[in-house]
Design an enzyme around this catalytic site. Structure first.
Site, mmCIF file in Angstrom:
data_model
loop_
_atom_site.group_PDB
_atom_site.id
_atom_site.type_symbol
_atom_site.label_atom_id
_atom_site.label_comp_id
_atom_site.label_asym_id
_atom_site.label_seq_id
_atom_site.Cartn_x
_atom_site.Cartn_y
_atom_site.Cartn_z
ATOM 1 N N ASP A 205 0.849 -1.190 0.000
ATOM 2 C CA ASP A 205 0.000 0.000 0.000
ATOM 3 C C ASP A 205 0.888 1.244 0.000
ATOM 4 O O ASP A 205 2.100 1.146 0.121
ATOM 5 C CB ASP A 205 -0.899 0.003 1.248
ATOM 6 C CG ASP A 205 -0.083 -0.103 2.520
ATOM 7 O OD1 ASP A 205 0.409 0.950 2.993
ATOM 8 O OD2 ASP A 205 0.107 -1.224 3.050
ATOM 9 N N ASP A 207 0.751 3.548 2.364
ATOM 10 C CA ASP A 207 0.571 4.071 3.715
ATOM 11 C C ASP A 207 -0.656 4.987 3.696
ATOM 12 O O ASP A 207 -1.682 4.607 3.135
ATOM 13 C CB ASP A 207 1.838 4.782 4.199
ATOM 14 C CG ASP A 207 1.906 4.865 5.726
ATOM 15 O OD1 ASP A 207 1.628 3.840 6.382
ATOM 16 O OD2 ASP A 207 2.232 5.928 6.240
#
Length: 259
Positions: A205, A207
């Site tokens: 991802d 973050d």
């Protein structure tokens, strides 16, 4: 006596490719490790596998018995430690699905047991905390496999188990490339024991510095998609690790009086 240890999650233990020989659950001066240590073979190479967060008793990042884990692996005869983990990205070019072979870390944890030397003063020299030899082995394999990978990356280690706030994530971007919760103190404990340590980090991802907040479902979904890449990387790389492939890590530990 396995010379190679793998620390990871449930998905990294693949019964289809792991030839189990035996299980051990040793006592250490620091208590029991996270889980039973599985000794077996991957691609014909004997390894010791440890579930970092446990399978029966869950250990969140803050309460993983890191000292017991690393001590137990050392006592089994392991010289090399390969950590498979999930991380968030702090930089645009480190995209979800990429493999990052970290070469530096920044410690932003708060309450962990960081050293074996509670009874004497030992100043560990750790300017280059990850093993250059192991990093090179797996970078070569990733290149051959055509995987999107980064040889080198600054790993920001936070306490967890929560994810970052937007303010924290924006701040971390000034200093690091990826963010996770487990490389500290594993990496520095390995150095104290004279063991070589390598982190194979899968980006799951961005973050929270981008528009989409991160959650555990996102992490699990992306990690599942990339799992075969990590397993194939291990199968290709493990046979290339030589018993005497690296002397730098153990010499660094000897140089500061750790061993």
């Amino acid at each position: 006596m396995p010379q190679i240890a793998i620390i990871g999650g449930t998905g990294i233990y693949n019964p289809d490719t792991f030839e189990l020989i035996k299980e051990v659950f040793p006592d250490t001066p620091y208590g029991k490790p996270s889980d039973k240590i599985l000794i077996g073979k991957i691609a014909g190479v004997e390894v010791a596998f440890l579930h970092r967060h446990g399978t029966t008793v869950p250990h969140p990042p803050s309460s993983v018995p890191y000292r017991a884990n690393m001590w137990a692996l050392k006592e089994l005869g392991c010289k090399y430690v390969i950590s498979a983990c999930a991380v968030g990205s702090l930089q645009e070019e480190f995209a979800p699905g990429d493999l990052v072979i970290a070469d530096q870390f920044i410690d932003f944890t708060k309450k962990r047991e960081y050293t074996y030397f509670d009874d004497r003063i030992v100043h560990i020299s750790i300017p280059d905390p990850f093993c250059n030899y192991l990093n090179g082995v797996f970078a070569d394999c990733a290149k051959e496999m055509g995987l999107p990978y980064h040889l080198g990356g600054r790993y920001m280690c936070i306490e967890g188990p929560r994810f970052s706030t937007r303010a924290e994530s924006s701040m971390y971007r000034n200093f690091a490339d990826i963010i996770g919760m487990t490389v500290v103190p594993e990496c520095q404990l390995a150095r104290e024991l004279g063991m070589c340590y390598c982190s194979l980090a899968t980006v799951t991802d961005y973050d929270v510095w981008k528009d989409e907040p991160v959650d555990i479902d996102m992490v699990i979904k992306t990690m599942s998609k990339c799992l075969n890449n990590v397993l194939n990387l291990l199968e290709r790389g493990l046979p290339r690790i030589k018993a005497d492939g690296c002397t730098e890590c153990i010499e660094a530990a000897k140089g500061c009086g750790a061993i």
